[in-house]
Motif scaffolding. Structure first.
Motif, PDB file in Angstrom:
ATOM      1  N   ILE A  16     -21.170  -0.219 -13.107  1.00 30.80           N
ATOM      2  CA  ILE A  16     -19.672  -0.727 -12.616  1.00 30.80           C
ATOM      3  C   ILE A  16     -18.797  -0.014 -12.251  1.00 30.80           C
ATOM      4  CG2 ILE A  16     -18.108  -2.491 -12.853  1.00 30.80           C
ATOM      5  CD1 ILE A  16     -19.572  -4.461 -14.341  1.00 30.80           C
ATOM      6  N   SER A  17     -19.062   1.398 -13.435  1.00 31.31           N
ATOM      7  CA  SER A  17     -17.325   2.159 -12.831  1.00 31.31           C
ATOM      8  C   SER A  17     -18.268   3.247 -11.516  1.00 31.31           C
ATOM      9  CB  SER A  17     -16.824   2.864 -14.265  1.00 31.31           C
ATOM     10  OG  SER A  17     -16.583   2.260 -15.468  1.00 31.31           O
ATOM     11  N   LEU A  18     -19.000   3.715 -12.177  1.00 27.48           N
ATOM     12  CA  LEU A  18     -20.019   4.882 -11.467  1.00 27.48           C
ATOM     13  C   LEU A  18     -19.909   3.979  -9.641  1.00 27.48           C
ATOM     14  CD1 LEU A  18     -22.926   5.667 -13.648  1.00 27.48           C
ATOM     15  CD2 LEU A  18     -21.271   7.242 -12.770  1.00 27.48           C
ATOM     16  N   LEU A  19     -20.125   2.853  -9.546  1.00 27.52           N
ATOM     17  CA  LEU A  19     -20.039   2.070  -8.407  1.00 27.52           C
ATOM     18  C   LEU A  19     -18.857   2.565  -7.612  1.00 27.52           C
ATOM     19  CD1 LEU A  19     -22.046   0.884  -6.287  1.00 27.52           C
ATOM     20  CD2 LEU A  19     -20.801  -1.781  -7.872  1.00 27.52           C
ATOM     21  N   PHE A  20     -17.948   2.205  -8.466  1.00 21.65           N
ATOM     22  CA  PHE A  20     -16.458   1.367  -8.096  1.00 21.65           C
ATOM     23  C   PHE A  20     -15.964   3.503  -7.408  1.00 21.65           C
ATOM     24  CE2 PHE A  20     -16.536  -2.444  -8.968  1.00 21.65           C
ATOM     25  CZ  PHE A  20     -15.299  -2.898  -8.089  1.00 21.65           C
ATOM     26  N   ASP A  21     -16.381   4.097  -8.126  1.00 18.71           N
ATOM     27  CA  ASP A  21     -15.863   5.451  -7.978  1.00 18.71           C
ATOM     28  C   ASP A  21     -16.866   5.593  -6.822  1.00 18.71           C
ATOM     29  OD1 ASP A  21     -13.917   5.436 -10.236  1.00 18.71           O
ATOM     30  OD2 ASP A  21     -15.372   6.654 -10.744  1.00 18.71           O
ATOM     31  N   TYR A  22     -18.171   6.158  -6.551  1.00 21.05           N
ATOM     32  CA  TYR A  22     -19.067   6.278  -5.650  1.00 21.05           C
ATOM     33  C   TYR A  22     -19.159   5.515  -4.193  1.00 21.05           C
ATOM     34  CZ  TYR A  22     -23.178   6.926  -3.541  1.00 21.05           C
ATOM     35  OH  TYR A  22     -24.472   7.899  -2.472  1.00 21.05           O
ATOM     36  N   ARG A  23     -18.149   5.166  -4.189  1.00 20.91           N
ATOM     37  CA  ARG A  23     -18.099   3.796  -2.823  1.00 20.91           C
ATOM     38  C   ARG A  23     -17.083   3.839  -2.510  1.00 20.91           C
ATOM     39  NH1 ARG A  23     -23.025   1.261  -2.140  1.00 20.91           N
ATOM     40  NH2 ARG A  23     -22.277   0.382  -0.267  1.00 20.91           N
ATOM     41  N   LYS A  24     -16.181   4.254  -3.255  1.00 19.32           N
ATOM     42  CA  LYS A  24     -14.304   4.637  -3.373  1.00 19.32           C
ATOM     43  C   LYS A  24     -13.147   3.128  -3.347  1.00 19.32           C
ATOM     44  CE  LYS A  24     -15.125   9.690  -1.553  1.00 19.32           C
ATOM     45  NZ  LYS A  24     -15.183   9.493  -3.188  1.00 19.32           N
ATOM     46  N   LEU A  25     -13.970   2.500  -4.000  1.00 17.94           N
ATOM     47  CA  LEU A  25     -13.493   1.132  -4.247  1.00 17.94           C
ATOM     48  C   LEU A  25     -12.202   1.357  -5.563  1.00 17.94           C
ATOM     49  CD1 LEU A  25     -16.353  -1.294  -4.877  1.00 17.94           C
ATOM     50  CD2 LEU A  25     -14.563  -1.206  -2.702  1.00 17.94           C
ATOM     51  N   THR A  26     -12.223   2.890  -6.175  1.00 16.12           N
ATOM     52  CA  THR A  26     -11.370   2.956  -7.018  1.00 16.12           C
ATOM     53  C   THR A  26     -10.422   3.458  -6.197  1.00 16.12           C
ATOM     54  OG1 THR A  26     -12.698   3.286  -8.931  1.00 16.12           O
ATOM     55  CG2 THR A  26     -10.511   4.575  -8.632  1.00 16.12           C
ATOM     56  N   ILE A  31      -4.836   3.412  -3.793  1.00 13.10           N
ATOM     57  CA  ILE A  31      -4.103   3.473  -2.465  1.00 13.10           C
ATOM     58  C   ILE A  31      -2.832   2.383  -2.498  1.00 13.10           C
ATOM     59  CG2 ILE A  31      -3.724   3.473  -0.007  1.00 13.10           C
ATOM     60  CD1 ILE A  31      -4.135   5.808  -1.529  1.00 13.10           C
ATOM     61  N   ALA A  32      -3.725   0.940  -2.733  1.00  8.73           N
ATOM     62  CA  ALA A  32      -3.493  -0.179  -2.718  1.00  8.73           C
ATOM     63  C   ALA A  32      -2.588  -0.101  -4.045  1.00  8.73           C
ATOM     64  CB  ALA A  32      -3.904  -1.417  -2.586  1.00  8.73           C
ATOM     65  N   GLY A  33      -2.208   0.311  -5.149  1.00 12.87           N
ATOM     66  CA  GLY A  33      -1.132   0.311  -5.654  1.00 12.87           C
ATOM     67  C   GLY A  33      -1.924  -1.258  -6.714  1.00 12.87           C
ATOM     68  N   LEU A 135     -12.229  -8.369  -0.808  1.00 13.24           N
ATOM     69  CA  LEU A 135     -11.512  -9.516  -3.018  1.00 13.24           C
ATOM     70  C   LEU A 135     -10.101  -7.778  -2.490  1.00 13.24           C
ATOM     71  CD1 LEU A 135     -14.009 -10.617  -4.935  1.00 13.24           C
ATOM     72  CD2 LEU A 135     -12.675 -11.921  -3.987  1.00 13.24           C
ATOM     73  N   ILE A 136     -10.381  -6.749  -2.718  1.00 14.47           N
ATOM     74  CA  ILE A 136      -8.941  -6.110  -3.063  1.00 14.47           C
ATOM     75  C   ILE A 136      -8.248  -5.976  -1.097  1.00 14.47           C
ATOM     76  CG2 ILE A 136      -8.316  -3.358  -2.356  1.00 14.47           C
ATOM     77  CD1 ILE A 136     -10.643  -3.111  -3.762  1.00 14.47           C
ATOM     78  N   TYR A 137      -8.728  -6.048   0.005  1.00 10.41           N
ATOM     79  CA  TYR A 137      -8.042  -6.364   1.204  1.00 10.41           C
ATOM     80  C   TYR A 137      -6.980  -7.405   0.736  1.00 10.41           C
ATOM     81  CZ  TYR A 137      -9.899  -2.177   3.449  1.00 10.41           C
ATOM     82  OH  TYR A 137     -10.340  -0.191   4.035  1.00 10.41           O
ATOM     83  N   MET A 138      -8.084  -8.675   0.499  1.00  5.67           N
ATOM     84  CA  MET A 138      -7.305  -9.927   0.836  1.00  5.67           C
ATOM     85  C   MET A 138      -5.941 -10.048  -0.211  1.00  5.67           C
ATOM     86  SD  MET A 138     -10.520 -12.330   0.083  1.00  5.67           S
ATOM     87  CE  MET A 138      -9.629 -13.966   0.118  1.00  5.67           C
ATOM     88  N   HIS A 140      -4.105  -6.693  -0.778  1.00  6.15           N
ATOM     89  CA  HIS A 140      -3.461  -6.129  -0.423  1.00  6.15           C
ATOM     90  C   HIS A 140      -3.624  -6.078   1.190  1.00  6.15           C
ATOM     91  CE1 HIS A 140      -0.429  -3.136  -0.596  1.00  6.15           C
ATOM     92  NE2 HIS A 140      -0.820  -2.134  -0.070  1.00  6.15           N
ATOM     93  N   PRO A 141      -3.478  -6.707   1.976  1.00  2.00           N
ATOM     94  CA  PRO A 141      -3.541  -6.652   3.734  1.00  2.00           C
ATOM     95  C   PRO A 141      -3.910  -5.160   4.513  1.00  2.00           C
ATOM     96  CG  PRO A 141      -2.983  -8.840   3.074  1.00  2.00           C
ATOM     97  CD  PRO A 141      -2.631  -7.911   1.796  1.00  2.00           C
ATOM     98  N   ASP A 142      -2.323  -4.991   3.765  1.00  2.00           N
ATOM     99  CA  ASP A 142      -1.793  -3.275   3.919  1.00  2.00           C
ATOM    100  C   ASP A 142      -2.744  -2.578   4.415  1.00  2.00           C
ATOM    101  OD1 ASP A 142       0.398  -4.656   5.422  1.00  2.00           O
ATOM    102  OD2 ASP A 142       2.115  -4.222   4.044  1.00  2.00           O
ATOM    103  N   LEU A 143      -4.073  -2.525   3.518  1.00  2.00           N
ATOM    104  CA  LEU A 143      -4.968  -1.271   3.216  1.00  2.00           C
ATOM    105  C   LEU A 143      -4.623  -0.969   4.649  1.00  2.00           C
ATOM    106  CD1 LEU A 143      -7.137  -1.538   0.051  1.00  2.00           C
ATOM    107  CD2 LEU A 143      -6.088  -0.174   0.968  1.00  2.00           C
TER     108      LEU A 143
END
Length: 260
Positions: A16-26, A31-33, A135-138, A140-143
């Motif tokens: 999961i940690s690798l996925l979040f890094d590779y797919r730029k979710l991290t 950026i969203a804080g 879910l991240i965009y929901m 923090h919509p300003d993303l």
């Protein structure tokens, strides 16, 4: 006995940690804080864990038990409910995960992913990543001022293809609906490689055209650079895989005896 793709939950959590890094979710969380909101991050990871457990069950069993599947889905829905998602919204949020499960189940009816277009298949296959991003965009919509949510489509397609090519060996001993592996089994490595390279080049051209029109939005130049890097990496990986994969090993795929 089918080889388990994951030895246990710790291995899945590392994935999961690798996925979040590779797919730029991290990066999106940073950026969203939201990366400092440990509860939110932990909830996303918990959701991905439940999705991976469903994935592991589908990959590990040719004969599927409806009650077991129901249990995995209950866990996914509970994870979303814990994030304050309304019951009426949950089914909409997970409908593409259900679509991908249907692709996996269709293999058991001798209906293979090679019947599905590249774009449709790999869009559907990225359902878990896009759910997390949604879910991240929901939250923090300003993303959208930084990266338009839809601008990730090319990055997602390319990285999903990369995953399929990268996983060809480990998926030999699973029932994973790895489209690349299934195409190799049904069409041969060389033909498959030609088709995949042509598609990767086409998607890269589309990404170039898209970002040329949207470069002034936030950090689209950054996303464009990431997309081109992943495209180059994936084409190189494709060439390496063609030259270094023994046909005899591929013929040992657990899926092959189920193909008509």
């Amino acid at each position: 006995m089918v080889k388990r793709k994951y030895a246990g939950e710790k291995e899945i959590r590392d994935k999961i940690s690798l996925l979040f890094d590779y797919r730029k979710l991290t990066d999106a969380l940073d950026i969203a804080g939201l990366s400092q909101d440990r509860k939110f991050v932990d909830q996303l990871h918990a959701l991905q864990l439940k999705i991976y457990l469903l994935d592991a069950y589908l990959e590990g069993h040719w004969e599927l038990d409806s009650k077991e599947l129901e249990g995995y889905w209950k866990e996914i829905n509970t994870a979303l409910a814990s994030m304050q998602c309304a019951p009426g919204d949950i089914e909409e949020l997970v409908h593409e995960i259900r679509d991908y499960e249907k692709i996996e189940r269709n293999c058991r009816a001798d209906v293979w992913p090679t019947r599905i277009s590249f774009t449709r298949f790999y869009t559907t296959k990225s359902c878990d990543v896009r759910l997390n991003r949604r879910l991240i965009y929901m939250a923090h919509p300003d993303l959208n001022k930084i990266w338009k949510e839809k601008a990730w489509r090319y990055y997602d397609l390319i990285t999903e293809i990369n995953d399929d090519i990268e996983d060809i060996r480990e998926d030999l001993a699973t029932y994973n609906a790895n489209r690349f592996l299934i195409s190799v089994l049904r069409k041969g490595m060389r033909k498959t490689a030609r088709q995949y390279e042509a598609y990767l080049l086409k998607i890269t051209d589309r990404a170039i055209a898209y970002f040329e029109k949207h470069r002034k939005t936030g950090r689209h130049d950054q996303l464009f650079t990431w997309t081109l890097e992943r495209s180059q990496e994936t084409i190189q990986l494709l060439h390496h895989t063609v030259e270094n994969t023994d046909p005899e090993i591929v013929s040992r795929s657990y899926l092959l005896p189920h193909m008509k």
